[in-house]
Design an enzyme around this catalytic site. Sequence first.
Site, mmCIF file in Angstrom:
data_model
loop_
_atom_site.group_PDB
_atom_site.id
_atom_site.type_symbol
_atom_site.label_atom_id
_atom_site.label_comp_id
_atom_site.label_asym_id
_atom_site.label_seq_id
_atom_site.Cartn_x
_atom_site.Cartn_y
_atom_site.Cartn_z
ATOM 1 C CG ASP A 13 100.877 46.461 10.494
ATOM 2 O OD1 ASP A 13 101.272 47.210 9.591
ATOM 3 O OD2 ASP A 13 101.533 46.224 11.518
ATOM 4 C CE LYS A 16 96.993 51.560 7.422
ATOM 5 N NZ LYS A 16 97.248 50.527 8.428
ATOM 6 N N GLY A 40 104.021 50.419 6.508
ATOM 7 C CA GLY A 40 104.412 49.340 5.611
ATOM 8 C C GLY A 40 103.132 48.755 5.047
ATOM 9 C CG HIS A 41 100.425 50.812 3.638
ATOM 10 N ND1 HIS A 41 99.723 51.940 3.355
ATOM 11 C CD2 HIS A 41 100.596 50.812 4.994
ATOM 12 C CE1 HIS A 41 99.491 52.617 4.481
ATOM 13 N NE2 HIS A 41 100.014 51.950 5.474
ATOM 14 C CD GLN A 223 101.593 55.428 10.880
ATOM 15 O OE1 GLN A 223 101.223 56.551 10.600
ATOM 16 N NE2 GLN A 223 102.519 54.817 10.171
HETATM 17 P P1 GDP Z 1 98.572 47.860 6.155
HETATM 18 O O1 GDP Z 1 99.728 48.457 6.879
HETATM 19 O O2 GDP Z 1 97.264 48.203 6.786
HETATM 20 O O3 GDP Z 1 98.591 48.145 4.683
HETATM 21 O O4 GDP Z 1 98.732 46.289 6.322
HETATM 22 P P2 GDP Z 1 100.068 45.445 6.063
HETATM 23 O O5 GDP Z 1 100.288 45.345 4.600
HETATM 24 O O6 GDP Z 1 101.192 45.928 6.909
HETATM 25 O O7 GDP Z 1 99.653 44.066 6.719
HETATM 26 C C1 GDP Z 1 98.577 43.330 6.238
HETATM 27 C C2 GDP Z 1 99.109 41.970 5.768
HETATM 28 O O8 GDP Z 1 98.021 41.100 5.555
HETATM 29 C C3 GDP Z 1 99.841 42.047 4.436
HETATM 30 O O9 GDP Z 1 100.856 41.101 4.427
HETATM 31 C C4 GDP Z 1 98.776 41.713 3.424
HETATM 32 O O10 GDP Z 1 99.312 41.143 2.242
HETATM 33 C C5 GDP Z 1 97.973 40.696 4.194
HETATM 34 N N1 GDP Z 1 96.541 40.655 3.867
HETATM 35 C C6 GDP Z 1 95.713 41.695 3.517
HETATM 36 N N2 GDP Z 1 94.441 41.255 3.389
HETATM 37 C C7 GDP Z 1 94.462 39.928 3.668
HETATM 38 C C8 GDP Z 1 93.447 38.909 3.743
HETATM 39 O O11 GDP Z 1 92.267 39.157 3.547
HETATM 40 N N3 GDP Z 1 93.861 37.662 4.095
HETATM 41 C C9 GDP Z 1 95.159 37.360 4.360
HETATM 42 N N4 GDP Z 1 95.455 36.112 4.700
HETATM 43 N N5 GDP Z 1 96.136 38.287 4.297
HETATM 44 C C10 GDP Z 1 95.794 39.554 3.976
HETATM 45 P P1 IMO Z 2 100.928 50.839 8.930
HETATM 46 O O1 IMO Z 2 100.663 52.060 8.099
HETATM 47 C C1 IMO Z 2 101.662 49.112 12.876
HETATM 48 C C2 IMO Z 2 103.764 51.653 15.795
HETATM 49 C C3 IMO Z 2 105.180 51.277 16.181
HETATM 50 C C4 IMO Z 2 105.247 51.819 17.584
HETATM 51 C C5 IMO Z 2 104.403 53.083 17.512
HETATM 52 C C6 IMO Z 2 105.219 54.354 17.346
HETATM 53 O O2 IMO Z 2 101.753 49.805 8.244
HETATM 54 O O3 IMO Z 2 99.677 50.306 9.533
HETATM 55 P P2 IMO Z 2 106.599 55.388 15.330
HETATM 56 O O4 IMO Z 2 107.745 54.835 14.540
HETATM 57 O O5 IMO Z 2 105.418 55.736 14.512
HETATM 58 O O6 IMO Z 2 107.019 56.510 16.239
HETATM 59 O O7 IMO Z 2 106.175 54.187 16.309
HETATM 60 O O8 IMO Z 2 103.554 52.926 16.391
HETATM 61 N N1 IMO Z 2 103.538 51.802 14.335
HETATM 62 C C7 IMO Z 2 102.867 50.936 13.571
HETATM 63 N N2 IMO Z 2 102.304 49.748 13.876
HETATM 64 N N3 IMO Z 2 101.540 49.610 11.623
HETATM 65 C C8 IMO Z 2 102.091 50.803 11.308
HETATM 66 O O9 IMO Z 2 101.882 51.390 10.110
HETATM 67 C C9 IMO Z 2 102.813 51.508 12.292
HETATM 68 N N4 IMO Z 2 103.467 52.688 12.310
HETATM 69 C C10 IMO Z 2 103.901 52.864 13.574
HETATM 70 O O10 IMO Z 2 105.368 49.892 16.147
HETATM 71 O O11 IMO Z 2 104.605 50.942 18.478
HETATM 72 MG MG MG Z 3 101.557 47.861 7.704
#
Ligand code: GDP
Ligand code: IMO
Ligand code: MG
Length: 442
Positions: A13, A16, A40-41, A223
């Site tokens: 999270d 990416k 979840g991106h 991840q």
């Molecule tokens: P990922 O799994 O690495 O793609 O990250 P996620 O999308 O799960 O979580 C990142 C969250 O931060 C998302 O809700 C993005 O929209 C948000 N986000 C990304 N870059 C920024 C930033 O520079 N500032 C803020 N405030 N939010 C951001």
């Molecule tokens: P993105 O791509 C954050 C965590 C789960 C759990 C552990 C194992 O959005 O960054 P799993 O279902 O993979 O067997 O769970 O890994 N986890 C993540 N945490 N971002 C993710 O993906 C994750 N994918 C798995 O919360 O602790």
């Molecule tokens: Mg994510």
Amino acid sequence: MVAVAVIGAQWGDEGKGKLVDELSMSADFVVRYQGGSNAGHRVVHDNGEFSFRLVPSGILYPNTTCIIGNGVVVDPKGLIEEMEQLQRQGIDVSRLFISERAHVVMPYHFLLDRLEEEARGEDKIDSTQRGIGPAYVDKHARNGIRMADLLDVDTFRAKLSSILQQKNRMITQIYGQPPLSLEEIHGEYFGYGQQLRGYIADTQNMLHNALFDHKTILLEGAQGALLDIDFGTYPFVTSSSTMAANAAVGAGLPPRSIDRVIGVYKAYITRVGSGPMPTGLFDDIGHILRDRGHEYGTNTGRERRCGWFDAVAGRFVAQINGLDAAVITKLDVLDTFPTIKICTAYNLRGKIVHSLPATLSNLAACEPIYEEVEGWQSNTSGITHYEDLPAAAKSYLKRLETLIETPIAMISVSPQRGKTIQIQNVLQLPEYDARYPRNAMR
Ligand code: GDP
Ligand code: IMO
Ligand code: MG
């Protein structure tokens, strides 16, 4: 031509999705190479918001071909729903291809993910319950069903019939649950195979040709490195290799074809699910970070634990992945703090350590040693040039660079597309930077 791997450098999270979306403007191919719909991106535009689980975040641009590589485990039902949702949002998904070698997440994987978690009790991993662990177990136990298997009614039936007998023994005898039906699963999953038939392809060959044609290839990690099966905080990890080295294997590319590895870090750190997190905060600061950063799971809605930047873990990740550059996201979330802490070492039962311990008991015993720096207390979310950042923000970033021994190439200051400061073009080959001598050996 350049092939660039983008990996999460913390516990996932990191943003990416946002970065891959920004870079995809100049990419020909965007490839997911590991994980599954545990990812979840999130990508935010002026005219919409998108949440990706399996589809590469690059699909939003008409110039990209998107690939779900052989190293991914695919829930076909979820994928079809995701594709339909994208189509409803006006996105053309005809440029998506799924490796025929990618393994299928089957209904018994979802069920076993839940049952195994329940059986772990207090020690549960807190998985996303998307069947990821059990699907990778079957892949490695040579009991998997691959995307290509879904396309041939008889092969699929024969494989499923033998695997399901074994799974049903486990489901009924160990977990005391009713058995799953061969007929139902066969009918449903053969149907998904038919729906996805036009998308299932020899993606390895497509990427080989892309390399030959000097195309730009982005490899989108899921991840994060601290969730890696080998180097993460085992056993509180995911079941795939999130290392940059696995980008080659999971996409079907030769290892030497990857020109650059970019690590994405938040300006602080978060973790969702169980497991040690040395800088995790349970006080007001942790709550402020979570509120300002909207730190709730993109698809699962789960609360993320928040804490200060962990430079010990950060440097470890940079080293094992040979990061050429770092991207720091969510700098804006720190805008209001008068002072900011950075963890520069751990106190492990009275001993100062500068590396990430391997065992859970040692990790859990690590007390962060902090350095406190000045905050900037001004809004950075509209800034698009590095020079315009407040001096304290620049010195915070410089300090992170030094501690993780990796140059920062980009800084994100808002979820919105375009709200990113570029210091260096990460799609161009790096020049040797004498400040980071370890880059030379990478
Ligand atoms: P990922 O799994 O690495 O793609 O990250 P996620 O999308 O799960 O979580 C990142 C969250 O931060 C998302 O809700 C993005 O929209 C948000 N986000 C990304 N870059 C920024 C930033 O520079 N500032 C803020 N405030 N939010 C951001
Ligand atoms: P993105 O791509 C954050 C965590 C789960 C759990 C552990 C194992 O959005 O960054 P799993 O279902 O993979 O067997 O769970 O890994 N986890 C993540 N945490 N971002 C993710 O993906 C994750 N994918 C798995 O919360 O602790
Ligand atoms: Mg994510």
